[in-house]
Scaffold this motif. Structure first.
Motif, short mmCIF file in Angstrom:
data_model
loop_
_atom_site.label_atom_id
_atom_site.label_comp_id
_atom_site.label_asym_id
_atom_site.label_seq_id
_atom_site.Cartn_x
_atom_site.Cartn_y
_atom_site.Cartn_z
N GLY A 116 36.65 48.65 84.11
CA GLY A 116 36.87 47.99 85.55
C GLY A 116 36.31 46.50 86.01
N CYS A 117 35.58 45.97 84.45
CA CYS A 117 35.05 44.98 84.45
C CYS A 117 36.98 43.78 83.78
CB CYS A 117 33.82 44.06 83.97
SG CYS A 117 32.80 44.58 84.83
N GLU A 118 37.15 44.23 82.86
CA GLU A 118 38.15 43.74 82.86
C GLU A 118 39.04 43.89 83.32
OE1 GLU A 118 38.56 45.99 78.59
OE2 GLU A 118 36.84 45.19 78.08
N ALA A 119 39.08 44.71 84.23
CA ALA A 119 40.61 44.99 84.86
C ALA A 119 40.57 43.78 85.42
CB ALA A 119 40.51 46.24 85.74
N PHE A 120 39.22 42.87 86.71
CA PHE A 120 39.95 41.88 86.98
C PHE A 120 39.57 40.61 86.14
CE2 PHE A 120 37.87 45.20 90.10
CZ PHE A 120 38.27 44.26 91.39
N GLN A 121 40.02 40.81 85.01
CA GLN A 121 40.04 39.56 84.14
C GLN A 121 40.84 38.59 84.02
OE1 GLN A 121 39.60 40.96 79.86
NE2 GLN A 121 37.21 40.09 80.10
N ASN A 122 42.06 38.81 84.84
CA ASN A 122 43.84 37.46 84.59
C ASN A 122 43.31 38.20 86.16
OD1 ASN A 122 43.85 38.14 82.20
ND2 ASN A 122 44.91 40.10 82.62
N ILE A 123 42.94 37.99 86.92
CA ILE A 123 43.00 38.01 88.07
C ILE A 123 42.53 36.95 88.94
CG2 ILE A 123 42.66 39.24 90.97
CD1 ILE A 123 42.87 41.66 89.33
N PRO A 124 42.81 35.53 89.64
CA PRO A 124 42.16 34.60 90.22
C PRO A 124 41.46 35.36 90.97
CG PRO A 124 44.51 34.77 90.65
CD PRO A 124 44.40 35.90 90.09
N ALA A 125 39.86 35.92 91.03
CA ALA A 125 39.12 35.74 91.92
C ALA A 125 37.95 35.82 91.35
CB ALA A 125 39.77 36.53 93.21
N ALA A 126 36.73 35.44 91.74
CA ALA A 126 35.89 35.71 91.87
C ALA A 126 34.86 37.03 92.10
CB ALA A 126 34.46 34.63 91.76
N ILE A 127 35.87 38.18 91.68
CA ILE A 127 34.94 39.77 91.13
C ILE A 127 34.55 40.18 90.34
CG2 ILE A 127 35.57 41.67 92.73
CD1 ILE A 127 37.62 40.05 94.79
N THR A 128 33.44 40.93 90.63
CA THR A 128 33.16 41.42 89.14
C THR A 128 32.30 42.41 90.12
OG1 THR A 128 32.35 39.83 88.08
CG2 THR A 128 31.05 41.66 87.35
N PRO A 129 32.99 44.21 89.60
CA PRO A 129 32.80 45.34 89.74
C PRO A 129 31.16 45.29 89.70
CG PRO A 129 34.17 46.02 88.51
CD PRO A 129 33.78 44.44 88.48
N LEU A 130 30.46 46.22 90.34
CA LEU A 130 28.98 46.41 90.12
C LEU A 130 28.37 47.91 90.03
CD1 LEU A 130 26.84 44.12 92.97
CD2 LEU A 130 27.12 43.75 90.94
N TYR A 131 28.60 48.60 91.15
CA TYR A 131 28.77 49.89 90.63
C TYR A 131 29.71 50.83 91.57
CZ TYR A 131 25.33 49.90 94.08
OH TYR A 131 24.44 49.37 95.75
N ALA A 132 29.68 52.04 91.76
CA ALA A 132 30.44 53.80 92.35
C ALA A 132 29.48 54.55 92.48
CB ALA A 132 31.64 53.27 91.73
N ASP A 133 29.48 54.98 93.47
CA ASP A 133 29.12 55.56 94.66
C ASP A 133 29.34 56.87 93.81
OD1 ASP A 133 26.83 54.28 95.77
OD2 ASP A 133 27.86 54.40 97.68
N ASP A 134 28.54 57.99 93.68
CA ASP A 134 29.49 59.41 93.43
C ASP A 134 30.42 59.54 94.50
OD1 ASP A 134 27.47 59.57 90.92
OD2 ASP A 134 25.84 60.19 91.93
N PRO A 135 31.42 60.25 93.77
CA PRO A 135 32.23 61.61 94.54
C PRO A 135 31.73 61.78 95.35
CG PRO A 135 33.29 61.03 92.17
CD PRO A 135 31.73 60.11 92.48
N LYS A 136 32.41 61.64 96.74
CA LYS A 136 31.91 63.21 98.24
C LYS A 136 33.09 63.29 98.17
CE LYS A 136 29.66 59.47 99.90
NZ LYS A 136 29.23 58.51 99.38
#
Length: 186
Positions: A116-136
């Motif tokens: 998930g973190c690597e998915a943002f490497q080539n995107i010019p936005a200062a965003i980093t995944p933290l966590y995801a809640d369990d699916p409901k």
């Protein structure tokens, strides 16, 4: 110059759609699923059986602002201050359709991984995944009052959003000595 924001809400959604495109979420027939933004009036749900709708839920300050300054020599009109606020942004992802359980599992698993973190490497936005809640699993009633399968996953991310404003600087000082008693008699 007015205050300029570095990452708008539209920018967050654009970056998120780009990143989620690498997660391999597919429909029952193997085609990539459409990803759309919620809270848009007069937009029907996609014709595809499987799709994802993103909803903005929350923005929480994570730390005190950080101020940085830019003072180009000889160009005072370009002098600025950037105030950066680390922010947690929560986006609710409604995963619809017959493949929604599998796609929600992909989403939650990959978001919480280095992938998930690597998915943002080539995107010019200062965003980093933290966590995801369990699916409901939360059923969804569509416009035809039919119940559809829907899984909901909340994605938590950090965005370092900067607001840049004009700033004045003093680059020259003249010091003079004044006798206090003479300048300010009692």
């Amino acid at each position: 110059m007015s205050a300029i924001i570095s990452l708008t809400e539209t920018g967050v959604f654009t970056a998120l759609v780009s990143a989620l495109g690498t997660f391999g979420m597919v429909s029952a027939v193997g085609a990539p699923i459409p990803i759309i933004r919620g809270q848009v009036n007069r937009v029907p749900e996609p014709q595809a059986l499987d799709y994802l709708v993103m909803w903005p839920l929350l923005r929480t300050r994570l730390a005190t602002n950080t101020d940085t300054y830019f003072d180009p020599t000889g160009h005072p009109e370009l002098s600025t201050e950037s105030i950066t606020q680390p922010t947690e942004i929560v986006i609710q992802c409604d995963v619809h359709g017959p493949s929604s359980a599998d796609n929600a599992a992909r989403l939650a698993t990959l978001w919480r991984d280095q992938f998930g973190c690597e998915a943002f490497q080539n995107i010019p936005a200062a965003i980093t995944p933290l966590y995801a809640d369990d699916p409901k699993q939360i059923p969804f009633e569509n416009g035809e009052q039919q119940t559809e399968e829907r899984w909901v996953v909340d994605l938590h991310m950090q965005a370092n959003i900067a607001v840049t404003v004009p700033q004045q600087f003093a680059d020259q000082l003249q010091i003079t000595i004044e006798a206090v008693e003479a300048a300010f008699p009692a």
